[in-house]
Design a protein around this motif. Structure first.
Motif, PDB file in Angstrom:
ATOM      1  N   ALA A  41      40.836  43.110  33.100  1.00  0.00           N
ATOM      2  CA  ALA A  41      40.609  41.498  33.131  1.00  0.00           C
ATOM      3  C   ALA A  41      39.976  41.136  31.570  1.00  0.00           C
ATOM      4  CB  ALA A  41      39.719  41.251  33.663  1.00  0.00           C
ATOM      5  N   ALA A  42      39.066  42.299  31.032  1.00  0.00           N
ATOM      6  CA  ALA A  42      38.700  41.551  29.531  1.00  0.00           C
ATOM      7  C   ALA A  42      39.610  41.303  29.039  1.00  0.00           C
ATOM      8  CB  ALA A  42      37.584  43.272  29.326  1.00  0.00           C
ATOM      9  N   LEU A  43      40.728  42.543  28.911  1.00  0.00           N
ATOM     10  CA  LEU A  43      42.074  42.214  27.687  1.00  0.00           C
ATOM     11  C   LEU A  43      42.749  40.989  27.762  1.00  0.00           C
ATOM     12  CD1 LEU A  43      43.062  45.778  27.736  1.00  0.00           C
ATOM     13  CD2 LEU A  43      42.417  44.897  25.509  1.00  0.00           C
ATOM     14  N   HIS A  44      42.809  40.703  28.982  1.00  0.00           N
ATOM     15  CA  HIS A  44      43.375  39.291  28.800  1.00  0.00           C
ATOM     16  C   HIS A  44      42.110  38.156  28.935  1.00  0.00           C
ATOM     17  CE1 HIS A  44      46.312  41.917  30.922  1.00  0.00           C
ATOM     18  NE2 HIS A  44      47.292  40.917  30.225  1.00  0.00           N
ATOM     19  N   ARG A  45      41.252  38.396  28.648  1.00  0.00           N
ATOM     20  CA  ARG A  45      40.257  37.163  28.628  1.00  0.00           C
ATOM     21  C   ARG A  45      39.953  36.456  30.086  1.00  0.00           C
ATOM     22  NH1 ARG A  45      38.603  36.346  23.450  1.00  0.00           N
ATOM     23  NH2 ARG A  45      39.912  37.023  21.781  1.00  0.00           N
ATOM     24  N   ARG A  87      36.458  35.664  35.014  1.00  0.00           N
ATOM     25  CA  ARG A  87      36.379  35.395  37.042  1.00  0.00           C
ATOM     26  C   ARG A  87      35.730  36.701  37.024  1.00  0.00           C
ATOM     27  NH1 ARG A  87      41.787  34.438  39.023  1.00  0.00           N
ATOM     28  NH2 ARG A  87      42.058  35.415  37.964  1.00  0.00           N
ATOM     29  N   GLN A  88      34.510  36.836  37.973  1.00  0.00           N
ATOM     30  CA  GLN A  88      34.070  38.877  38.142  1.00  0.00           C
ATOM     31  C   GLN A  88      35.057  38.952  39.364  1.00  0.00           C
ATOM     32  OE1 GLN A  88      31.170  38.721  36.844  1.00  0.00           O
ATOM     33  NE2 GLN A  88      30.596  37.193  35.757  1.00  0.00           N
ATOM     34  N   ALA A  89      35.854  37.944  39.948  1.00  0.00           N
ATOM     35  CA  ALA A  89      36.259  38.698  41.188  1.00  0.00           C
ATOM     36  C   ALA A  89      36.995  39.634  40.400  1.00  0.00           C
ATOM     37  CB  ALA A  89      37.058  38.113  42.245  1.00  0.00           C
ATOM     38  N   SER A  90      37.365  39.154  39.274  1.00  0.00           N
ATOM     39  CA  SER A  90      38.604  39.958  38.207  1.00  0.00           C
ATOM     40  C   SER A  90      38.073  41.282  37.726  1.00  0.00           C
ATOM     41  CB  SER A  90      39.322  39.124  37.431  1.00  0.00           C
ATOM     42  OG  SER A  90      39.973  38.210  37.779  1.00  0.00           O
ATOM     43  N   ARG A  91      36.402  40.705  37.134  1.00  0.00           N
ATOM     44  CA  ARG A  91      35.895  42.235  36.758  1.00  0.00           C
ATOM     45  C   ARG A  91      34.456  42.698  37.766  1.00  0.00           C
ATOM     46  NH1 ARG A  91      34.305  39.982  30.425  1.00  0.00           N
ATOM     47  NH2 ARG A  91      36.440  39.374  30.700  1.00  0.00           N
ATOM     48  N   ASP A 114      20.986  38.485  43.937  1.00  0.00           N
ATOM     49  CA  ASP A 114      21.861  37.227  43.052  1.00  0.00           C
ATOM     50  C   ASP A 114      22.423  37.515  41.412  1.00  0.00           C
ATOM     51  OD1 ASP A 114      21.350  35.804  44.759  1.00  0.00           O
ATOM     52  OD2 ASP A 114      20.533  34.604  43.794  1.00  0.00           O
ATOM     53  N   TRP A 115      22.381  38.750  40.490  1.00  0.00           N
ATOM     54  CA  TRP A 115      22.680  39.037  39.801  1.00  0.00           C
ATOM     55  C   TRP A 115      23.761  40.243  40.013  1.00  0.00           C
ATOM     56  CZ3 TRP A 115      21.876  43.356  36.746  1.00  0.00           C
ATOM     57  CH2 TRP A 115      22.450  43.414  35.239  1.00  0.00           C
ATOM     58  N   ALA A 116      22.512  41.087  40.485  1.00  0.00           N
ATOM     59  CA  ALA A 116      23.065  42.546  40.074  1.00  0.00           C
ATOM     60  C   ALA A 116      24.599  42.131  41.540  1.00  0.00           C
ATOM     61  CB  ALA A 116      22.225  43.014  41.708  1.00  0.00           C
ATOM     62  N   THR A 117      23.951  41.326  42.522  1.00  0.00           N
ATOM     63  CA  THR A 117      25.727  41.175  43.359  1.00  0.00           C
ATOM     64  C   THR A 117      26.699  40.430  42.774  1.00  0.00           C
ATOM     65  OG1 THR A 117      24.299  41.223  45.093  1.00  0.00           O
ATOM     66  CG2 THR A 117      26.698  40.382  45.591  1.00  0.00           C
ATOM     67  N   HIS A 173      27.829  42.792  39.328  1.00  0.00           N
ATOM     68  CA  HIS A 173      27.530  44.635  39.319  1.00  0.00           C
ATOM     69  C   HIS A 173      28.237  45.151  41.162  1.00  0.00           C
ATOM     70  CE1 HIS A 173      26.591  45.900  35.000  1.00  0.00           C
ATOM     71  NE2 HIS A 173      25.898  44.546  35.788  1.00  0.00           N
ATOM     72  N   SER A 174      28.954  43.439  41.420  1.00  0.00           N
ATOM     73  CA  SER A 174      29.290  43.587  42.726  1.00  0.00           C
ATOM     74  C   SER A 174      29.074  45.405  43.695  1.00  0.00           C
ATOM     75  CB  SER A 174      30.597  43.015  43.191  1.00  0.00           C
ATOM     76  OG  SER A 174      31.766  43.552  42.629  1.00  0.00           O
ATOM     77  N   LEU A 175      30.167  46.353  42.898  1.00  0.00           N
ATOM     78  CA  LEU A 175      29.989  47.412  43.535  1.00  0.00           C
ATOM     79  C   LEU A 175      29.043  48.186  43.347  1.00  0.00           C
ATOM     80  CD1 LEU A 175      34.014  48.130  42.438  1.00  0.00           C
ATOM     81  CD2 LEU A 175      33.022  46.792  44.867  1.00  0.00           C
ATOM     82  N   TRP A 176      27.958  47.891  42.978  1.00  0.00           N
ATOM     83  CA  TRP A 176      27.069  48.690  43.018  1.00  0.00           C
ATOM     84  C   TRP A 176      26.323  49.520  43.847  1.00  0.00           C
ATOM     85  CZ3 TRP A 176      21.604  45.748  40.105  1.00  0.00           C
ATOM     86  CH2 TRP A 176      20.611  47.766  39.967  1.00  0.00           C
ATOM     87  N   ARG A 177      25.592  48.859  45.231  1.00  0.00           N
ATOM     88  CA  ARG A 177      25.441  49.587  45.557  1.00  0.00           C
ATOM     89  C   ARG A 177      25.929  49.661  46.695  1.00  0.00           C
ATOM     90  NH1 ARG A 177      20.877  45.295  47.121  1.00  0.00           N
ATOM     91  NH2 ARG A 177      19.766  47.243  48.472  1.00  0.00           N
TER      92      ARG A 177
END
Length: 204
Positions: free
Chosen positions: A98-102, A105-109, A193-196, A199-203
């Motif tokens: 996702a970063a390479l393709h710029r 979207r948060q769902a893509s990262r 909110d920021w963590a979710t 870093h959606s997979l953090w917790r």
């Protein structure tokens, strides 16, 4: 792994020990970069003067650079985060694509506690620090290595120093652009909110 300090609005991100490791390392790296600039940029060298003092500061701050991390190994939380930084998973490859393709979207990262970019930066800066330390020691203790080694070490040290300066500028720029990430490093806590969101997979 220590439990996250959780409230209705915040989660714990870094312990006090981890924040001090980061601050001390950042301060030593800052001294290294500033003194290097004073040694290699003629205008700064003329402005600052006292070259012998600048050289001494540069040598000892560089030698001390690994010390905070080595001392930090006594912290269980820090060791756990080093393990996280050292592991890549499928979600990290998704983040990089996702970063390479710029694709912003948060769902893509997807990211756990650290995203793939942070993991690559941590690995690169750790490796670069070790190379700088080794080449710096060759330049400092000239009687220990042949002339060819010292010449090569000087070349690597100078050009890698320039690269580190550029990469650090990018790191600082990203931190400036994310106040919540800075708050996490400053206070140890970030908003739920920021963590979710970041870093959606953090917790999980």
């Amino acid at each position: 792994m220590p439990p996250l300090a959780d409230t209705a609005a915040e989660v714990g991100r870094f312990t006090r020990a981890e924040r001090w490791i980061h601050r001390t390392t950042a301060a030593l790296m800052g001294v290294c970069v500033l003194t290097a600039a004073c040694l290699y940029v003629p205008q700064l060298a003329e402005l600052v003067g006292r070259r012998a003092l600048v050289v001494t500061l540069h040598k000892w701050s560089g030698l001390a650079l690994p010390v905070p991390v080595l001392a930090g190994l006594a912290s269980r939380a820090f060791r756990a985060d080093l393990g996280r930084l050292n592991r890549f998973g499928p979600h990290d490859r998704t983040w990089l694509r996702a970063a390479l393709h710029r694709d912003k979207r948060q769902a893509s990262r997807p990211a756990a506690k650290f995203n793939a970019g942070q993991k690559i930066y941590a690995a690169w800066i750790a490796g670069a620090t070790l190379v700088m330390l080794a080449t710096g020691l060759m330049m400092w203790f000239t009687h220990l290595t042949p002339l060819l080694w010292r010449t090569s070490a000087t070349f690597v040290h100078d050009w890698l120093a320039l690269t580190i300066g550029i990469v650090l500028a990018g790191h600082i720029g990203m931190a400036v652009a994310d106040p919540e990430a800075r708050r996490g490093m400053r206070t140890g806590k970030v908003s739920s909110d920021w963590a979710t969101r970041q870093h959606s997979l953090w917790r999980l």
